[in-house]
Every structure is written in C-alpha cells, then in structure tokens.
Design a protein around this motif. Structure first.
Motif, mmCIF file in Angstrom:
data_model
loop_
_atom_site.group_PDB
_atom_site.id
_atom_site.type_symbol
_atom_site.label_atom_id
_atom_site.label_comp_id
_atom_site.label_asym_id
_atom_site.label_seq_id
_atom_site.Cartn_x
_atom_site.Cartn_y
_atom_site.Cartn_z
ATOM 1 N N GLN A 28 -17.039 60.825 21.248
ATOM 2 C CA GLN A 28 -15.885 60.327 21.982
ATOM 3 C C GLN A 28 -15.120 59.337 21.114
ATOM 4 O OE1 GLN A 28 -16.959 58.189 25.512
ATOM 5 N NE2 GLN A 28 -14.845 57.779 26.101
ATOM 6 N N VAL A 29 -13.836 59.603 20.912
ATOM 7 C CA VAL A 29 -13.011 58.729 20.095
ATOM 8 C C VAL A 29 -12.662 57.464 20.877
ATOM 9 C CG1 VAL A 29 -10.752 58.488 19.014
ATOM 10 C CG2 VAL A 29 -12.052 60.617 18.730
ATOM 11 N N GLN A 30 -12.836 56.339 20.214
ATOM 12 C CA GLN A 30 -12.448 55.066 20.828
ATOM 13 C C GLN A 30 -11.852 54.134 19.797
ATOM 14 O OE1 GLN A 30 -16.041 53.596 22.974
ATOM 15 N NE2 GLN A 30 -14.684 53.554 24.756
ATOM 16 N N LEU A 31 -10.806 53.436 20.212
ATOM 17 C CA LEU A 31 -10.256 52.304 19.470
ATOM 18 C C LEU A 31 -10.206 51.155 20.464
ATOM 19 C CD1 LEU A 31 -7.268 53.905 17.499
ATOM 20 C CD2 LEU A 31 -9.425 53.089 16.553
ATOM 21 N N VAL A 32 -10.930 50.099 20.160
ATOM 22 C CA VAL A 32 -11.047 48.982 21.094
ATOM 23 C C VAL A 32 -10.536 47.712 20.428
ATOM 24 C CG1 VAL A 32 -12.596 47.633 22.526
ATOM 25 C CG2 VAL A 32 -13.024 50.073 22.211
ATOM 26 N N GLU A 33 -9.403 47.238 20.933
ATOM 27 C CA GLU A 33 -8.827 45.997 20.409
ATOM 28 C C GLU A 33 -9.465 44.780 21.069
ATOM 29 O OE1 GLU A 33 -5.137 48.838 20.747
ATOM 30 O OE2 GLU A 33 -6.871 48.306 21.976
ATOM 31 N N SER A 34 -9.484 43.688 20.340
ATOM 32 C CA SER A 34 -9.938 42.410 20.876
ATOM 33 C C SER A 34 -9.253 41.296 20.100
ATOM 34 C CB SER A 34 -11.458 42.290 20.768
ATOM 35 O OG SER A 34 -11.874 42.360 19.421
ATOM 36 N N GLY A 35 -9.348 40.084 20.651
ATOM 37 C CA GLY A 35 -8.811 38.925 19.962
ATOM 38 C C GLY A 35 -7.484 38.411 20.472
ATOM 39 N N GLY A 36 -6.897 39.117 21.430
ATOM 40 C CA GLY A 36 -5.644 38.636 21.987
ATOM 41 C C GLY A 36 -5.860 37.404 22.848
ATOM 42 N N GLY A 37 -4.756 36.818 23.265
ATOM 43 C CA GLY A 37 -4.840 35.638 24.114
ATOM 44 C C GLY A 37 -3.545 34.862 24.094
ATOM 45 N N SER A 38 -3.618 33.630 24.547
ATOM 46 C CA SER A 38 -2.459 32.738 24.588
ATOM 47 C C SER A 38 -2.579 31.685 23.505
ATOM 48 C CB SER A 38 -2.360 32.076 25.959
ATOM 49 O OG SER A 38 -2.113 33.025 26.969
ATOM 50 N N VAL A 39 -1.466 31.399 22.867
ATOM 51 C CA VAL A 39 -1.463 30.430 21.773
ATOM 52 C C VAL A 39 -0.103 29.737 21.755
ATOM 53 C CG1 VAL A 39 -0.677 32.130 20.077
ATOM 54 C CG2 VAL A 39 -1.992 30.142 19.305
ATOM 55 N N GLN A 40 -0.075 28.530 21.235
ATOM 56 C CA GLN A 40 1.178 27.799 21.119
ATOM 57 C C GLN A 40 1.944 28.262 19.881
ATOM 58 O OE1 GLN A 40 0.228 23.600 21.193
ATOM 59 N NE2 GLN A 40 0.193 23.581 23.427
ATOM 60 N N PRO A 41 3.250 28.075 19.908
ATOM 61 C CA PRO A 41 4.036 28.418 18.707
ATOM 62 C C PRO A 41 3.483 27.715 17.473
ATOM 63 C CG PRO A 41 5.496 27.990 20.551
ATOM 64 C CD PRO A 41 4.120 27.639 21.025
ATOM 65 N N GLY A 42 3.442 28.443 16.377
ATOM 66 C CA GLY A 42 2.870 27.922 15.149
ATOM 67 C C GLY A 42 1.389 28.185 14.996
ATOM 68 N N GLY A 43 0.771 28.670 16.051
ATOM 69 C CA GLY A 43 -0.664 28.927 16.020
ATOM 70 C C GLY A 43 -1.011 30.266 15.378
ATOM 71 N N SER A 44 -2.296 30.572 15.401
ATOM 72 C CA SER A 44 -2.811 31.785 14.770
ATOM 73 C C SER A 44 -3.751 32.522 15.708
ATOM 74 C CB SER A 44 -3.580 31.434 13.485
ATOM 75 O OG SER A 44 -2.739 30.826 12.534
ATOM 76 N N LEU A 45 -3.802 33.813 15.515
ATOM 77 C CA LEU A 45 -4.772 34.674 16.186
ATOM 78 C C LEU A 45 -5.201 35.763 15.219
ATOM 79 C CD1 LEU A 45 -3.257 35.306 19.758
ATOM 80 C CD2 LEU A 45 -5.335 34.014 19.246
ATOM 81 N N ARG A 46 -6.399 36.257 15.422
ATOM 82 C CA ARG A 46 -6.872 37.390 14.647
ATOM 83 C C ARG A 46 -7.282 38.506 15.593
ATOM 84 N NH1 ARG A 46 -12.398 38.385 11.262
ATOM 85 N NH2 ARG A 46 -11.543 39.547 9.475
ATOM 86 N N LEU A 47 -6.591 39.612 15.495
ATOM 87 C CA LEU A 47 -6.926 40.776 16.294
ATOM 88 C C LEU A 47 -7.890 41.673 15.522
ATOM 89 C CD1 LEU A 47 -3.413 41.786 17.691
ATOM 90 C CD2 LEU A 47 -5.028 40.113 18.580
ATOM 91 N N SER A 48 -8.775 42.303 16.274
ATOM 92 C CA SER A 48 -9.692 43.289 15.702
ATOM 93 C C SER A 48 -9.559 44.591 16.466
ATOM 94 C CB SER A 48 -11.138 42.797 15.788
ATOM 95 O OG SER A 48 -11.321 41.604 15.063
#
Length: 118
Positions: free
Chosen positions: A1-21
């Motif tokens: 079964q093919v799957q692509l599962v994203e994670s790492g999203g959320g809320s952040v203030q301007p100028g901030g950082s996030l890392r998605l996987s």
C-alpha cells in the motif's frame, strides 16, 4: 500500500522556522522525484520545491527561494522541507508528492497545515 505521510506542521510566529517531514512507503522511494506543494485558502496548489531522485538537484519557487530547503534521505524513505524566516503568506496546507522518474505514477500525501501568525 502506497503511503506518503507528512508531519511537522503547526503554528509559528513570523520569522520562525518549521521542518516538515514526509515518510514514504509502498514504493521504491529512490526512483521517485519528490516535491513539496502548498495550497492556501482560495488559491491553486503550487509546487514550491522539488528534489531529484538521488537528491543532487533541487529547484524552488521564487516565493520560497533562500528561505526553504528541500532534502531527502533515501535510506529512511523520507523527504524534508526546512522552512526558515516564515511569513504570514506561507500559511497553507503543505503536501508531499512523489512522481516516478520514468512513468506516470504520481502519489500525494494527505497534507499538513502550516499557519504563520503573530
């Protein structure tokens, strides 16, 4: 079964950082060009970053160039999106996409929400 599962999203203030996987399974990951797309409310889905199957070639939309970095680990079947200097206009649902190098197989993840707000 093919799957692509994203994670790492959320809320952040301007100028901030996030890392998605995006963790892939069910297909030969190293044969696929991987991309990140995003879709803001009322807007069309746009591709913002792409990485070649071996990881040696990356391309970016002008809107994220210099702030976002796409990378992949073929041993872990995972593609990443490092997002720095985030702006409110980066608010969107972010999707992972895999496209077979030599054919039309095309897979999508379910998306992860990124909200940039003070």
């Amino acid at each position: 079964q093919v799957q692509l599962v994203e994670s790492g999203g959320g809320s952040v203030q301007p100028g901030g950082s996030l890392r998605l996987s995006c963790a892939a399974s069910g297909f030969t990951f190293s044969n696929y060009v991987m991309s990140w797309y995003r879709q803001a409310p009322g807007a069309e889905r746009e591709r913002i970053a792409r990485i070649s199957s071996a990881g040696g070639i990356t391309t970016y939309a002008d809107s994220v160039k210099g702030r976002f970095t796409i990378s992949r680990d073929n041993a872990k079947n995972t593609v990443y999106l490092q997002m720095n200097s985030l702006k409110p206009e980066d608010t969107a649902v972010y999707y992972c996409n895999g496209r077979y190098r030599w054919g039309d197989n095309d897979y999508w993840g379910q998306g992860t929400q990124v909200t940039v707000s003070s």
